[in-house]
Design an enzyme around this catalytic site. Structure first.
Site, PDB file in Angstrom:
ATOM      1  N   ILE A  14       0.826  -1.205   0.000  1.00 17.32           N
ATOM      2  CA  ILE A  14       0.000   0.000   0.000  1.00 17.32           C
ATOM      3  C   ILE A  14       0.860   1.255   0.000  1.00 17.32           C
ATOM      4  O   ILE A  14       0.487   2.281  -0.574  1.00 17.32           O
ATOM      5  CB  ILE A  14      -0.975  -0.004   1.207  1.00 17.32           C
ATOM      6  CG1 ILE A  14      -2.023   1.104   1.062  1.00 17.32           C
ATOM      7  CG2 ILE A  14      -0.216   0.165   2.523  1.00 17.32           C
ATOM      8  CD1 ILE A  14      -2.998   0.882  -0.060  1.00 17.32           C
ATOM      9  N   SER A  36      11.095  -0.111   8.675  1.00 20.05           N
ATOM     10  CA  SER A  36      10.347  -1.315   8.349  1.00 20.05           C
ATOM     11  C   SER A  36      11.245  -2.515   8.598  1.00 20.05           C
ATOM     12  O   SER A  36      12.449  -2.462   8.335  1.00 20.05           O
ATOM     13  CB  SER A  36       9.893  -1.283   6.885  1.00 20.05           C
ATOM     14  OG  SER A  36       9.058  -2.363   6.576  1.00 20.05           O
ATOM     15  N   ARG A  37      10.665  -3.591   9.085  1.00 17.63           N
ATOM     16  CA  ARG A  37      11.472  -4.766   9.409  1.00 17.63           C
ATOM     17  C   ARG A  37      12.135  -5.368   8.181  1.00 17.63           C
ATOM     18  O   ARG A  37      13.267  -5.857   8.252  1.00 17.63           O
ATOM     19  CB  ARG A  37      10.600  -5.821  10.084  1.00 17.63           C
ATOM     20  CG  ARG A  37      10.192  -5.488  11.504  1.00 17.63           C
ATOM     21  CD  ARG A  37       9.397  -6.620  12.118  1.00 17.63           C
ATOM     22  NE  ARG A  37       8.172  -6.893  11.376  1.00 17.63           N
ATOM     23  CZ  ARG A  37       7.357  -7.924  11.614  1.00 17.63           C
ATOM     24  NH1 ARG A  37       7.661  -8.800  12.561  1.00 17.63           N
ATOM     25  NH2 ARG A  37       6.259  -8.090  10.909  1.00 17.63           N
ATOM     26  N   LYS A  90      -5.716   2.988   7.925  1.00 17.35           N
ATOM     27  CA  LYS A  90      -6.890   2.299   8.463  1.00 17.35           C
ATOM     28  C   LYS A  90      -6.567   0.827   8.687  1.00 17.35           C
ATOM     29  O   LYS A  90      -5.756   0.256   7.934  1.00 17.35           O
ATOM     30  CB  LYS A  90      -8.101   2.482   7.555  1.00 17.35           C
ATOM     31  CG  LYS A  90      -7.976   1.834   6.168  1.00 17.35           C
ATOM     32  CD  LYS A  90      -8.424   0.391   6.183  1.00 17.35           C
ATOM     33  CE  LYS A  90      -8.134  -0.336   4.917  1.00 17.35           C
ATOM     34  NZ  LYS A  90      -8.397  -1.790   4.983  1.00 17.35           N
ATOM     35  N   ASP A 168     -10.960  -6.261   7.293  1.00  9.52           N
ATOM     36  CA  ASP A 168      -9.938  -5.363   6.758  1.00  9.52           C
ATOM     37  C   ASP A 168     -10.473  -4.622   5.535  1.00  9.52           C
ATOM     38  O   ASP A 168     -10.385  -3.387   5.481  1.00  9.52           O
ATOM     39  CB  ASP A 168      -8.664  -6.134   6.436  1.00  9.52           C
ATOM     40  CG  ASP A 168      -7.590  -5.235   5.860  1.00  9.52           C
ATOM     41  OD1 ASP A 168      -6.954  -4.495   6.633  1.00  9.52           O
ATOM     42  OD2 ASP A 168      -7.382  -5.258   4.624  1.00  9.52           O
TER      43      ASP A 168
END
Length: 308
Positions: A14, A36-37, A90, A168
Site C-alpha cells: 500500500i 520497516s522490518r 486504516k 480489513d
C-alpha cells in the site's frame, strides 16, 4: 510554512501503490526516511524500527504508520512521545481503547493525530452524502465481496487475532456508510464465519438499524472469485442510490452521475497537511466501533479451513 518532514513506518504494497505517489505529488511534504522490518524505500535512509529512525533523524516532524494494526499503537505512542504528528492508516488501531489513549496523548502534547479512512475520499461519497441529506434513506444493502488470495496473498497477520480478517476490506465499506448516512446506525445482530484454522473471520453478515425505521444489511465475504463486488445500494422515496467499485461510480435514480477522478490518498495527505498546519486532530473511530460491536455481538460459525 516549509514542507513537513515526513517518515513512513511499515513499508508494504500500500505504501508503494498509494502513499509514495501521493506524497511525491504534495509539496507540503518532504519524505526523509522509512522504518520497516523487511523493506526500504529507494533513495531514502531505512531503519529497522521507529525508535532507531527517530533517534537518527530527530528533524522528522511527522510519521505515517502503515504497519498491521496489531503493531500500530506502540509505534504511534513512540512517535507522539517524541513530538511527532501521526497519520494512522486504516484501521487506526487494534482496539478502541488504544486509539482513545493516543488521542489523549496527542492532545496533551498539542500534536496532530489523523485517523485516515481512504474510502471516504472516493469520488462518489460526498455526492451520495449530499443526496441522502435531502432524500431520507429507507434501506441500505452493502455488498463487499472479494478474493483474499488476490488482494492479500501470504499475509498471515491478517488472519491473526487483531488482524480483522474480512473486516480489513469491510471496514472500508463501513467508513463510507458512517459518512453518507444522515443518522447514526447501530448493530442489532451479526454472524461471523471463521475458518477452522484461522483466528479471524472470512465472511460476515451484519444487521444495523437507526433510531427510526432505517435498516442496513452488510455482507462481507473473502471467497469471491471473478468480478469483485464493492457496492452500496440505498433506497429512498425518490429513487435508488448506488455506489459501485468502492465509491468510484455513482447512480442516482438509475442515472450514472459524472464524478471527479479518484484521488483518495492525495486527498488524505492534503487533509493531514491542513490538520498539521492548523494544529488540530481528526480522530473518528465510528467504522472501528462497528467492527468491535460485530465481534462482541456476532454469532460465531466455524467453516472449512482456509489455505493460501
Amino acid at each position: 510554512m516549509s514542507a513537513i518532514k515526513l517518515a513512513i513506518v511499515g513499508v508494504g504494497k500500500i505504501v508503494h501503490d498509494q502513499h509514495l505517489p501521493a506524497i511525491a505529488a504534495n509539496p507540503d511534504f518532504a519524505l526523509l526516511a522509512s522504518a520497516s522490518r523487511n523493506n526500504t524505500i529507494d533513495g531514502l535512509p531505512g531503519f529497522k524500527t521507529i525508535e532507531e529512525m527517530l533517534a537518527a533523524a530527530p528533524e522528522i516532524e511527522a510519521v505515517s504508520l502503515c504497519m498491521p494494526p496489531q503493531y500500530r499503537y506502540a509505534a504511534a505512542h513512540a512517535a507522539l512521545t517524541a513530538g511527532k504528528h501521526v497519520f494512522l492508516e486504516k484501521p487506526p488501531g487494534a482496539t478502541l481503547s488504544e486509539v482513545a489513549d493516543l488521542e489523549a496523548l496527542a492532545a496533551s502534547k498539542g500534536l496532530t493525530l489523523f485517523t485516515s479512512w481512504h474510502s471516504r475520499y472516493a469520488p462518489a461519497v460526498q455526492p451520495a452524502k449530499a443526496y441522502l441529506a435531502a432524500h431520507a434513506p429507507t434501506a441500505m444493502h452493502v455488498i463487499w465481496k472479494e478474493d483474499v488470495r488476490h488482494w492479500h496473498p501470504n499475509q498471515d497477520w491478517i488472519w491473526q487475532a487483531g488482524g480483522l480478517g474480512v473486516f480489513d476490506p469491510g471496514i472500508n465499506a463501513l467508513s463510507i456508510v458512517t459518512e453518507i448516512l444522515p443518522s447514526q446506525v447501530f448493530l442489532t445482530s451479526a454472524s461471523l464465519e471463521f475458518p477452522e484454522n484461522r483466528d479471524a473471520p472470512i465472511a460476515a453478515e451484519l444487521h444495523f438499524q437507526d433510531a427510526g425505521a432505517l435498516r442496513v444489511l452488510a455482507e462481507f465475504d473473502w471467497r469471491q472469485t471473478g468480478k469483485q463486488s464493492w457496492d452500496i445500494i440505498v433506497d429512498t422515496a425518490d429513487g435508488q442510490v448506488k455506489l459501485s467499485d468502492g465509491g468510484a461510480r455513482l447512480w442516482i435514480a438509475g442515472e450514472e452521475q459524472p464524478l471527479d477522478k479518484e484521488a483518495e490518498y492525495p486527498s488524505l495527505y492534503r487533509r493531514f497537511a491542513a490538520l498539521v498546519k492548523a494544529g488540530r486532530s481528526d480522530v473518528d473511530v465510528a467504522p472501528l466501533r462497528h467492527v468491535a460491536d460485530a465481534f462482541m455481538l456476532g454469532r460465531r460459525k466455524v467453516v472449512e479451513a482456509f489455505h493460501d
